[in-house]
Write a protein that holds these residues in place. Structure first.
Motif, PDB file in Angstrom:
ATOM      1  N   THR A 245       0.846  -1.131  -0.054  1.00 45.26           N
ATOM      2  CA  THR A 245      -0.246  -0.108   0.025  1.00 45.26           C
ATOM      3  C   THR A 245       0.678   1.205   0.146  1.00 45.26           C
ATOM      4  O   THR A 245       2.231   1.286   0.212  1.00 45.26           O
ATOM      5  CB  THR A 245      -0.747  -0.170   1.208  1.00 45.26           C
ATOM      6  OG1 THR A 245      -0.027   0.204   2.350  1.00 45.26           O
ATOM      7  CG2 THR A 245      -1.548  -1.343   1.522  1.00 45.26           C
TER       8      THR A 245
ATOM      9  N   ALA B 127       1.032   3.354   2.194  1.00 44.03           N
ATOM     10  CA  ALA B 127       1.269   3.530   3.602  1.00 44.03           C
ATOM     11  C   ALA B 127       2.509   2.915   3.866  1.00 44.03           C
ATOM     12  O   ALA B 127       3.489   3.383   4.578  1.00 44.03           O
ATOM     13  CB  ALA B 127       0.155   3.049   4.608  1.00 44.03           C
TER      14      ALA B 127
ATOM     15  N   ASN C 219      -2.810  11.757   4.155  1.00 45.77           N
ATOM     16  CA  ASN C 219      -3.603  10.452   4.438  1.00 45.77           C
ATOM     17  C   ASN C 219      -2.685   9.335   4.686  1.00 45.77           C
ATOM     18  O   ASN C 219      -3.012   8.387   5.388  1.00 45.77           O
ATOM     19  CB  ASN C 219      -4.257   9.984   3.066  1.00 45.77           C
ATOM     20  CG  ASN C 219      -5.344  10.810   2.673  1.00 45.77           C
ATOM     21  OD1 ASN C 219      -6.361  11.107   3.681  1.00 45.77           O
ATOM     22  ND2 ASN C 219      -5.624  11.438   1.413  1.00 45.77           N
ATOM     23  N   TYR C 220      -1.527   9.285   4.305  1.00 46.98           N
ATOM     24  CA  TYR C 220      -0.568   8.345   4.629  1.00 46.98           C
ATOM     25  C   TYR C 220       0.842   8.441   5.229  1.00 46.98           C
ATOM     26  O   TYR C 220       1.664   7.719   5.219  1.00 46.98           O
ATOM     27  CB  TYR C 220      -0.359   7.479   3.044  1.00 46.98           C
ATOM     28  CG  TYR C 220      -1.563   6.920   2.423  1.00 46.98           C
ATOM     29  CD1 TYR C 220      -1.952   5.815   3.019  1.00 46.98           C
ATOM     30  CD2 TYR C 220      -1.950   7.290   1.388  1.00 46.98           C
ATOM     31  CE1 TYR C 220      -3.000   5.127   2.283  1.00 46.98           C
ATOM     32  CE2 TYR C 220      -3.140   6.775   0.926  1.00 46.98           C
ATOM     33  CZ  TYR C 220      -3.641   5.573   1.416  1.00 46.98           C
ATOM     34  OH  TYR C 220      -4.608   4.924   0.914  1.00 46.98           O
TER      35      TYR C 220
ATOM     36  N   ASP D  94      -4.496   1.893  -2.622  1.00 49.87           N
ATOM     37  CA  ASP D  94      -4.850   3.185  -1.874  1.00 49.87           C
ATOM     38  C   ASP D  94      -6.237   2.949  -1.018  1.00 49.87           C
ATOM     39  O   ASP D  94      -7.301   3.690  -1.544  1.00 49.87           O
ATOM     40  CB  ASP D  94      -5.159   4.138  -3.150  1.00 49.87           C
ATOM     41  CG  ASP D  94      -5.820   5.657  -2.688  1.00 49.87           C
ATOM     42  OD1 ASP D  94      -5.548   6.057  -1.562  1.00 49.87           O
ATOM     43  OD2 ASP D  94      -6.374   6.212  -3.427  1.00 49.87           O
TER      44      ASP D  94
ATOM     45  N   LYS E  15      -7.452   4.591   1.663  1.00 47.85           N
ATOM     46  CA  LYS E  15      -8.178   5.470   2.423  1.00 47.85           C
ATOM     47  C   LYS E  15      -8.549   6.510   1.043  1.00 47.85           C
ATOM     48  O   LYS E  15      -9.075   7.445   1.363  1.00 47.85           O
ATOM     49  CB  LYS E  15      -6.874   6.438   3.062  1.00 47.85           C
ATOM     50  CG  LYS E  15      -6.782   5.573   4.550  1.00 47.85           C
ATOM     51  CD  LYS E  15      -5.812   6.462   5.224  1.00 47.85           C
ATOM     52  CE  LYS E  15      -5.352   5.876   6.523  1.00 47.85           C
ATOM     53  NZ  LYS E  15      -4.614   6.807   7.291  1.00 47.85           N
TER      54      LYS E  15
END
Length: 328
Positions: free
Chosen positions: A172, A174, A204-205, A256, A258
């Motif tokens: 991901t 993240a 977001n990450y 992704d 999120k």
């Protein structure tokens, strides 16, 4: 080119190596576009203007192959229904073609719902397709209008090489964040400012890309971007999910979860004065056929091994879908 309401932040001078890379990649992108026969200033020629004749439409495209191909699909289908069509292709990014659409230098262009919403409404938070479409109805205002979005979707994505994914065990976006200090990121210049670009990746990450590690590449995730990624000149890049290069080069799209990148369904966007019931009916029929699988097929024809010209690929696709004759 940037619209007056989309200022570009001044950046610190990049180190020599990164600055040289940016220059080389930008030149490569420019040469690639030149080789495709695009005008250096597509808005400088051809007919335009909202003269009240909705049967006469100038169709534009952004400066990457999928947009040019879909614009040609629209042109072929509309011509088959008696419309007088001119084209102004390879205009540039949304910061260039939305002002052209508003002033009627062009009357119609294919766009992507999520990014268009974020461009028109910087505070927009919708990510799901239905929510995005509803929000767009308001964000388009009085000057712009949209036909039915296609089921086909082409989203931005953070893409790395298989070697990088294996080295850092990436699945991901993240997972890339802990390695941010080592990451150079290639993307269009406007990606640095767009909500779904670097700001979104950070919010977001936690993927914070340093200013001197961002490499602007002006071909919309095309060949120059792919070369920069596969050669190791950049570590990660913004590449569209329907790009044939992903499969061809065994690249890895990072998940992704999120929804940093919102739904990106392809949709015809008009200057409102050029939208008519007849044109809408034609393009709604086109959109109904334009699935994600069909977008990938068109992209493979244009950007894959056969290297079919966008206009030729569009003409063949329109005929194969039975859209080369009057609708209804």
């Amino acid at each position: 080119m940037n619209s007056t309401n989309s200022p570009v932040r001044r950046r610190r001078p990049a180190p020599t190596a990164v600055r040289s890379l940016a220059t080389a990649v930008t030149l490569a992108a420019a040469l690639a576009l030149s080789a495709c026969g695009g005008d250096s200033d597509p808005l400088s020629s051809g007919s335009g203007g909202c003269d009240g004749d909705t049967n006469k439409i100038t169709i534009g495209s952004a400066n990457f192959p999928e947009s040019e191909t879909v614009a040609n699909v629209y042109a072929e289908a509309l011509r088959a229904n008696g419309f007088a069509i001119d084209t102004k292709l390879n205009i540039g990014s949304r910061e260039a073609y939305i002002p052209a659409l508003r002033d009627c230098s062009i009357g119609l262009i294919p766009d992507y719902t999520g990014n268009l919403l974020q461009y028109l409404d910087k505070s927009a938070t919708a990510t799901a397709a239905e929510q995005v479409n509803q929000a767009l109805t308001t964000a388009l205002g009085d000057q712009l209008a949209m036909g039915a979005p296609a089921p086909g979707e082409d989203s931005d994505a953070v893409v790395v090489t298989r070697a990088t994914a294996d080295k850092w065990n990436l699945q991901t976006i993240a997972d890339l964040a802990p390695h941010a200090a080592e990451v150079s990121f290639g993307a269009p210049a406007e990606f640095a400012e767009r909500p779904g670009g670097l700001p979104g990746l950070k919010n977001n990450y936690g993927l914070a890309i340093a200013e001197d590690k961002f490499v602007p590449i002006g071909d919309g995730g095309g060949p120059a971007t792919v070369r920069a990624l596969t050669s190791g000149q950049v570590t990660a890049a913004d590449i569209f999910t329907t790009a044939p290069a992903i499969k061809e080069n065994n690249l890895v799209v990072l998940a992704d979860p999120k929804h940093n990148f919102p739904a990106q369904n392809v949709a015809p966007v008009f200057n409102a004065k050029k939208k008519s019931d007849k044109a809408t009916a034609v393009l709604d029929a086109v959109s109904a056929k334009l699935t994600t699988a069909e977008l990938i097929s068109l992209n493979e024809a244009v950007s894959g091994t056969t290297k079919t010209e966008p206009a030729a690929a569009a003409k063949a696709w329109v005929a194969a879908q039975g859209l080369n004759k009057p609708t209804g």
